[in-house]
Design an enzyme around this catalytic site. Structure first.
Site, mmCIF file in Angstrom:
data_model
loop_
_atom_site.group_PDB
_atom_site.id
_atom_site.type_symbol
_atom_site.label_atom_id
_atom_site.label_comp_id
_atom_site.label_asym_id
_atom_site.label_seq_id
_atom_site.Cartn_x
_atom_site.Cartn_y
_atom_site.Cartn_z
ATOM 1 N N THR A 1 55.848 111.528 12.871
ATOM 2 C CA THR A 1 56.497 110.625 12.952
ATOM 3 C C THR A 1 55.955 109.226 12.649
ATOM 4 O OG1 THR A 1 55.411 110.475 15.517
ATOM 5 C CG2 THR A 1 57.567 111.235 15.373
ATOM 6 N N GLY A 2 54.930 108.953 11.467
ATOM 7 C CA GLY A 2 54.787 107.772 11.216
ATOM 8 C C GLY A 2 55.246 107.608 9.931
ATOM 9 N N VAL B 1 53.842 107.421 7.205
ATOM 10 C CA VAL B 1 53.221 108.394 6.003
ATOM 11 C C VAL B 1 53.975 109.710 6.424
ATOM 12 C CG1 VAL B 1 51.629 109.478 4.598
ATOM 13 C CG2 VAL B 1 51.459 107.403 5.173
ATOM 14 N N CYS C 1 45.747 102.819 0.060
ATOM 15 C CA CYS C 1 47.306 102.622 -0.596
ATOM 16 C C CYS C 1 46.999 101.686 -1.733
ATOM 17 C CB CYS C 1 48.025 102.535 0.000
ATOM 18 S SG CYS C 1 47.745 101.522 1.190
ATOM 19 N N GLY D 1 52.310 98.976 4.638
ATOM 20 C CA GLY D 1 51.162 99.710 4.423
ATOM 21 C C GLY D 1 50.432 100.411 6.100
ATOM 22 N N GLU E 1 40.248 96.400 4.313
ATOM 23 C CA GLU E 1 40.854 96.959 3.485
ATOM 24 C C GLU E 1 39.813 95.897 1.633
ATOM 25 O OE1 GLU E 1 43.914 98.103 3.899
ATOM 26 O OE2 GLU E 1 44.823 98.342 2.094
ATOM 27 N N LYS F 1 37.573 98.703 2.056
ATOM 28 C CA LYS F 1 37.827 100.265 1.399
ATOM 29 C C LYS F 1 38.612 100.056 -0.035
ATOM 30 C CE LYS F 1 40.343 101.164 5.474
ATOM 31 N NZ LYS F 1 41.572 101.258 6.284
ATOM 32 N N HIS G 1 52.910 97.600 -3.287
ATOM 33 C CA HIS G 1 51.504 97.025 -3.050
ATOM 34 C C HIS G 1 51.303 95.807 -5.086
ATOM 35 C CE1 HIS G 1 50.742 98.345 0.795
ATOM 36 N NE2 HIS G 1 49.954 98.736 0.608
ATOM 37 N N THR H 1 53.996 103.986 -0.190
ATOM 38 C CA THR H 1 53.605 105.176 0.581
ATOM 39 C C THR H 1 54.034 105.930 0.144
ATOM 40 O OG1 THR H 1 56.186 104.567 0.870
ATOM 41 C CG2 THR H 1 55.047 104.050 3.054
HETATM 42 N N1 LIG Z 1 51.555 103.285 5.619
HETATM 43 C C1 LIG Z 1 51.115 103.641 4.144
HETATM 44 O O1 LIG Z 1 51.196 103.070 3.575
HETATM 45 C C2 LIG Z 1 49.773 104.354 4.064
HETATM 46 C C3 LIG Z 1 49.195 104.418 2.830
HETATM 47 C C4 LIG Z 1 47.992 104.765 3.322
HETATM 48 C C5 LIG Z 1 47.030 105.824 4.099
HETATM 49 N N2 LIG Z 1 47.678 105.577 4.972
HETATM 50 C C6 LIG Z 1 47.415 106.033 5.995
HETATM 51 O O2 LIG Z 1 47.673 106.890 6.463
HETATM 52 C C7 LIG Z 1 47.842 106.595 8.450
HETATM 53 C C8 LIG Z 1 48.491 107.388 8.849
HETATM 54 O O3 LIG Z 1 49.732 105.747 8.527
HETATM 55 P P1 LIG Z 1 51.201 105.521 9.028
HETATM 56 O O4 LIG Z 1 51.243 104.499 8.312
HETATM 57 O O5 LIG Z 1 52.037 106.551 9.107
HETATM 58 O O6 LIG Z 1 50.524 105.452 10.474
HETATM 59 P P2 LIG Z 1 52.128 105.046 12.452
HETATM 60 O O7 LIG Z 1 53.256 104.737 10.904
HETATM 61 O O8 LIG Z 1 51.499 104.183 13.068
HETATM 62 O O9 LIG Z 1 51.945 106.444 12.311
HETATM 63 C C9 LIG Z 1 51.140 106.634 12.534
HETATM 64 C C10 LIG Z 1 51.201 108.588 13.657
HETATM 65 O O10 LIG Z 1 50.190 109.153 14.217
HETATM 66 C C11 LIG Z 1 51.090 109.907 15.374
HETATM 67 N N3 LIG Z 1 49.667 109.541 16.472
HETATM 68 C C12 LIG Z 1 49.237 108.194 16.960
HETATM 69 N N4 LIG Z 1 48.239 108.926 18.394
HETATM 70 C C13 LIG Z 1 48.402 110.316 17.923
HETATM 71 C C14 LIG Z 1 47.665 111.193 19.139
HETATM 72 N N5 LIG Z 1 46.951 110.590 20.006
HETATM 73 N N6 LIG Z 1 47.264 112.369 18.607
HETATM 74 C C15 LIG Z 1 48.269 112.603 17.446
HETATM 75 N N7 LIG Z 1 48.783 111.562 17.231
HETATM 76 C C16 LIG Z 1 48.956 110.524 17.463
HETATM 77 C C17 LIG Z 1 52.178 108.919 15.414
HETATM 78 O O11 LIG Z 1 53.021 109.368 16.769
HETATM 79 P P3 LIG Z 1 53.026 108.548 17.613
HETATM 80 O O12 LIG Z 1 54.902 108.725 16.665
HETATM 81 O O13 LIG Z 1 54.141 109.978 18.781
HETATM 82 O O14 LIG Z 1 52.310 107.806 17.863
HETATM 83 C C18 LIG Z 1 52.450 108.448 14.389
HETATM 84 O O15 LIG Z 1 53.406 109.841 13.643
HETATM 85 C C19 LIG Z 1 46.667 105.811 8.505
HETATM 86 O O16 LIG Z 1 44.864 106.482 8.385
HETATM 87 C C20 LIG Z 1 46.692 104.764 7.411
HETATM 88 O O17 LIG Z 1 45.567 103.621 7.457
HETATM 89 C C21 LIG Z 1 49.315 104.641 5.019
#
Ligand SMILES: NC(=O)c1ccc[n+]([C@@H]2O[C@H](COP(=O)([O-])OP(=O)(O)OC[C@H]3O[C@@H](n4cnc5c(N)ncnc54)[C@H](OP(=O)(O)O)[C@@H]3O)[C@@H](O)[C@H]2O)c1
Length: 367
Positions: free
Chosen positions: A13-14, A16, A149, A180, A202, A205, A242, A328
């Protein structure tokens, strides 16, 4: 047509997770079979649980799919993971131990010695590290990661220069999009009309991942690249993409024309193997004086091409230039998809019908 490989998405649902669903809608090899998120979403239909933020609609089949609890029972053997690092650290090993190939976006295991941190254009050979993992030995499961990213755009742009000229030092300043930070991410009152000169962990990393990605495989570990590097990371009010201002010192002298030719001629393993998510050109050099810009260039190569521009002499190091990549797509879901495609071609992914416990064996596609 061969049966597609069923895949699951952890964190579906997030930000990514949504990109994964969008990019997988028409994927020739993989199909979404299982979705999981937090307890907040589990048990609901995906269309009800998600706050969909993308411009294309939720695919019909996915909209009705029930969101599962994030446990390995009933999950497919190929998992794309898009969880926060703290949650990934707890959950990803459970899936790997249960025999799944976990293709992860999070930072939780990127720097672990036996976990491959891979960009297929840059260090496809590092995939071999997964054979060292205890999960792999015990259940056939494993974890493979893609980078942060910001690191990925930088490293795709640097790889052709490192190959031809060698790199001695890197100075990079990022301007990172709000997507991000996940959803809801940074509060609008904090970011509108503002620049935030801090993104937790960041800079560390970027520096450590860049050295691992451009390092060389040495038996059971990666010998980190030996250049000096410093990163400054900022959050800016851009939706996707980015941008990075980069200065570099090369080991061997090169003219601007030679550097531009290195960017333009760069092709690598994904292009040779014709992986479905591989851009035709990993790096495009744009000679316009005011490009690349996120608004116009972020979707180049369906978001998988890294745009470079403004190459000019640097008063401190040798050259400076601007890099832009989609955070993303190239920086997250697209990066993981490309890794999974490489794993499939190398024989590391289980077939469509294979149950857990059947170990996918490597075929000798790459040396
Ligand atoms: N955004 C970017 O550009 C990007 C780029 C590279 C890497 N990343 C990495 O990718 C990962 C996800 O990032 P995002 O931006 O997609 O984050 P996000 O939008 O906050 O989404 C987080 C996801 O994790 C789920 N979640 C939260 N708590 C959980 C739990 N206890 N058990 C199972 N699922 C859980 C959430 O579900 P609910 O909706 O149910 O809360 C949601 O589906 C992170 O590690 C981030 O650093 C992100």
């Amino acid at each position: 047509m061969a049966q597609k490989i069923p895949i699951g998405i952890l964190g579906a649902t997030g930000v990514v997770g949504q990109r994964f669903i969008q990019m997988l809608e028409t994927h020739p090899w993989f199909e979404v079979a299982w979705l999981a998120a937090s307890d907040r979403s589990a048990g609901q239909a995906y269309g009800d649980a998600v706050r969909w933020r993308l411009k294309t609609p939720i695919p019909d089949a996915v909209r009705k799919m029930k969101v599962s609890n994030a446990t390995p029972d009933g999950a497919p053997r190929v998992i794309f993971a898009a969880l926060d690092a703290a949650i990934a650290r707890e959950l990803e090993p459970q899936f790997a131990a249960a025999g799944s190939a976990v293709v992860s976006n999070s930072s939780a295991f990127r720097m672990q010695q036996d976990v491959p941190l891979v960009i297929p254009e840059v260090n496809a050979d590092h995939i071999a590290l997964l054979e060292r993992q205890d999960w792999r030995k015990q259940s056939g499961g494993y974890i493979v990661t893609n980078p942060n990213c910001s690191a990925i755009g930088l490293v795709v742009a640097l790889a052709p220069l490192q190959r031809r000229f060698g790199i001695e030092s890197i100075f990079v300043t990022t301007m990172q999009a709000v997507s991000g930070a996940g959803y809801p991410g940074v509060a609008s009152l904090d970011i509108l009309g503002n620049v935030i000169p801090y993104i937790a962990k960041e800079e560390e990393k970027m520096e450590e991942e860049t050295r691992k990605l451009l390092g060389s495989l040495d038996g059971d570990h990666v010998r980190a690249a030996d250049f000096s590097m410093t990163a400054h990371c900022n959050r800016v009010a851009v939706e996707d993409g980015h941008t990075e201002s980069v200065s570099i010192k090369l080991k061997r002298k090169a003219s601007a024309e030679e550097i531009i030719a290195a960017f333009a001629e760069f092709r690598s393993t994904p292009q040779e193997l014709k992986l479905p998510s591989a851009p035709e050109r990993p790096v495009v050099y744009d000679s316009a004086p005011d490009r690349p810009q996120p608004r116009f260039d972020v979707d180049r190569g369906k978001g998988m091409t890294v745009s470079v521009g403004r190459l000019r002499p640097c008063g401190v190091l040798d050259y400076k230039f601007t890099v832009l990549s989609h955070n993303t797509i190239r920086g997250a879901a697209g990066a993981a998809l490309l890794n999974a495609e490489l794993l499939k071609v190398q024989g590391f992914l289980p077939g469509a019908a294979e149950p857990r416990g059947v170990r996918a064996e490597r075929v000798g596609v790459l040396s």
